[in-house]
Design a protein around this motif. Structure first.
Motif, PDB file in Angstrom:
ATOM      1  N   HIS A   1     -17.005   1.046  55.946  1.00 39.28           N
ATOM      2  CA  HIS A   1     -18.670   1.211  55.488  1.00 39.28           C
ATOM      3  C   HIS A   1     -19.498   0.624  57.140  1.00 39.28           C
ATOM      4  O   HIS A   1     -18.601   0.700  57.904  1.00 39.28           O
ATOM      5  CB  HIS A   1     -18.897   0.325  54.687  1.00 39.28           C
ATOM      6  CG  HIS A   1     -17.812   0.112  53.346  1.00 39.28           C
ATOM      7  ND1 HIS A   1     -18.156  -0.103  52.927  1.00 39.28           N
ATOM      8  CD2 HIS A   1     -16.840  -0.498  53.484  1.00 39.28           C
ATOM      9  CE1 HIS A   1     -17.937   0.460  51.337  1.00 39.28           C
ATOM     10  NE2 HIS A   1     -16.896  -0.444  51.860  1.00 39.28           N
ATOM     11  N   GLU A   2     -20.693   1.170  57.143  1.00 38.16           N
ATOM     12  CA  GLU A   2     -21.394   0.960  58.053  1.00 38.16           C
ATOM     13  C   GLU A   2     -21.330  -0.125  58.702  1.00 38.16           C
ATOM     14  O   GLU A   2     -21.353   0.061  59.737  1.00 38.16           O
ATOM     15  CB  GLU A   2     -22.999   1.642  57.598  1.00 38.16           C
ATOM     16  CG  GLU A   2     -23.854   1.758  58.502  1.00 38.16           C
ATOM     17  CD  GLU A   2     -24.896   1.938  58.040  1.00 38.16           C
ATOM     18  OE1 GLU A   2     -26.089   1.171  58.856  1.00 38.16           O
ATOM     19  OE2 GLU A   2     -25.742   2.004  57.194  1.00 38.16           O
ATOM     20  N   ARG A   3     -21.163  -1.580  57.837  1.00 35.33           N
ATOM     21  CA  ARG A   3     -21.537  -2.196  57.978  1.00 35.33           C
ATOM     22  C   ARG A   3     -19.687  -3.051  58.936  1.00 35.33           C
ATOM     23  O   ARG A   3     -20.409  -3.755  60.000  1.00 35.33           O
ATOM     24  CB  ARG A   3     -21.754  -3.722  57.837  1.00 35.33           C
ATOM     25  CG  ARG A   3     -20.188  -3.835  56.451  1.00 35.33           C
ATOM     26  CD  ARG A   3     -20.858  -4.858  55.208  1.00 35.33           C
ATOM     27  NE  ARG A   3     -19.958  -4.889  54.078  1.00 35.33           N
ATOM     28  CZ  ARG A   3     -20.054  -4.144  53.254  1.00 35.33           C
ATOM     29  NH1 ARG A   3     -20.936  -2.928  52.791  1.00 35.33           N
ATOM     30  NH2 ARG A   3     -18.806  -4.743  51.973  1.00 35.33           N
TER      31      ARG A   3
ATOM     32  N   PHE B   1     -18.303  -0.545  60.527  1.00 34.04           N
ATOM     33  CA  PHE B   1     -18.282  -0.021  62.260  1.00 34.04           C
ATOM     34  C   PHE B   1     -19.686  -0.294  62.716  1.00 34.04           C
ATOM     35  O   PHE B   1     -18.889  -0.634  64.497  1.00 34.04           O
ATOM     36  CB  PHE B   1     -19.009   1.479  61.779  1.00 34.04           C
ATOM     37  CG  PHE B   1     -18.424   2.587  61.066  1.00 34.04           C
ATOM     38  CD1 PHE B   1     -16.373   2.019  61.628  1.00 34.04           C
ATOM     39  CD2 PHE B   1     -18.423   3.814  60.876  1.00 34.04           C
ATOM     40  CE1 PHE B   1     -15.764   3.523  60.282  1.00 34.04           C
ATOM     41  CE2 PHE B   1     -17.870   4.541  59.893  1.00 34.04           C
ATOM     42  CZ  PHE B   1     -16.332   4.309  60.339  1.00 34.04           C
ATOM     43  N   ARG B   2     -20.655  -1.037  62.291  1.00 35.55           N
ATOM     44  CA  ARG B   2     -21.471  -1.923  62.780  1.00 35.55           C
ATOM     45  C   ARG B   2     -21.003  -3.580  63.472  1.00 35.55           C
ATOM     46  O   ARG B   2     -21.517  -3.082  64.930  1.00 35.55           O
ATOM     47  CB  ARG B   2     -22.937  -2.320  62.591  1.00 35.55           C
ATOM     48  CG  ARG B   2     -23.671  -0.844  62.274  1.00 35.55           C
ATOM     49  CD  ARG B   2     -25.083  -1.745  61.946  1.00 35.55           C
ATOM     50  NE  ARG B   2     -25.890  -0.054  61.455  1.00 35.55           N
ATOM     51  CZ  ARG B   2     -26.500   0.885  62.347  1.00 35.55           C
ATOM     52  NH1 ARG B   2     -25.944   1.146  63.910  1.00 35.55           N
ATOM     53  NH2 ARG B   2     -26.524   1.774  62.013  1.00 35.55           N
TER      54      ARG B   2
ATOM     55  N   LEU C   1     -22.933   6.200  63.722  1.00 34.08           N
ATOM     56  CA  LEU C   1     -23.752   5.345  64.103  1.00 34.08           C
ATOM     57  C   LEU C   1     -24.680   6.437  63.740  1.00 34.08           C
ATOM     58  O   LEU C   1     -25.799   5.593  63.529  1.00 34.08           O
ATOM     59  CB  LEU C   1     -23.815   4.044  64.742  1.00 34.08           C
ATOM     60  CG  LEU C   1     -22.456   2.733  63.468  1.00 34.08           C
ATOM     61  CD1 LEU C   1     -22.459   2.357  64.851  1.00 34.08           C
ATOM     62  CD2 LEU C   1     -22.607   2.690  62.449  1.00 34.08           C
TER      63      LEU C   1
ATOM     64  N   ILE D   1     -25.644   7.928  60.902  1.00 27.39           N
ATOM     65  CA  ILE D   1     -26.362   7.841  60.033  1.00 27.39           C
ATOM     66  C   ILE D   1     -28.075   6.559  60.763  1.00 27.39           C
ATOM     67  O   ILE D   1     -28.852   6.830  60.152  1.00 27.39           O
ATOM     68  CB  ILE D   1     -25.232   6.348  59.659  1.00 27.39           C
ATOM     69  CG1 ILE D   1     -23.968   6.438  59.507  1.00 27.39           C
ATOM     70  CG2 ILE D   1     -26.133   4.907  58.842  1.00 27.39           C
ATOM     71  CD1 ILE D   1     -23.061   5.620  59.141  1.00 27.39           C
ATOM     72  N   ASP D   2     -27.933   6.380  61.936  1.00 25.57           N
ATOM     73  CA  ASP D   2     -29.800   6.042  61.769  1.00 25.57           C
ATOM     74  C   ASP D   2     -30.417   7.552  61.678  1.00 25.57           C
ATOM     75  O   ASP D   2     -31.841   7.484  61.699  1.00 25.57           O
ATOM     76  CB  ASP D   2     -29.273   5.886  63.391  1.00 25.57           C
ATOM     77  CG  ASP D   2     -29.081   4.527  63.667  1.00 25.57           C
ATOM     78  OD1 ASP D   2     -28.834   3.510  62.307  1.00 25.57           O
ATOM     79  OD2 ASP D   2     -28.582   3.545  64.983  1.00 25.57           O
TER      80      ASP D   2
END
Length: 108
Positions: free
Chosen positions: A2-4, A6-7, A72, A75-76
């Protein structure tokens, strides 16, 4: 993955500390730890070695860091296709020369 997750991964890699990454991202430290454990489980390898002074990337973590940063960035870019945070283009059309072709799904 999930993105979170990765962040969280990138933030820990940059700061070297889970508690600092948690504060930066607005999560609790246990939440960040859980996100990393989930990401490690998905990938099948450890991303960090934990020490009392913080966390350091493993060799595998170092290897995937550029790819995770690239994901990321994509995604951004999807969230802000014009690359402007100020909202310069508020109409629905992209500025000339920046539109991507639409992909149509085939119907059977």
């Amino acid at each position: 993955m999930h993105e979170r997750e990765f962040r969280a991964f990138v933030s820990i890699a940059e700061t070297g500390r889970m508690d600092v990454a948690a504060r930066q991202l607005g999560y609790s430290q246990p939440a960040i730890t859980y996100q990393i454990k989930c990401l490690e489980r998905s990938l099948g390898f450890k991303l960090f070695t934990r020490h009392p002074s913080g966390a350091r990337l493993t060799g595998d973590g170092q290897m995937i860091l550029p790819s995770v940063r690239a994901v990321l960035m994509l995604i951004d870019g999807i969230r802000d296709p014009h690359g402007n945070r100020s909202g310069e283009h508020t109409d629905e059309e992209a500025p000339a020369g920046t539109a991507l072709p639409m992909v149509r799904q085939r119907t059977a």
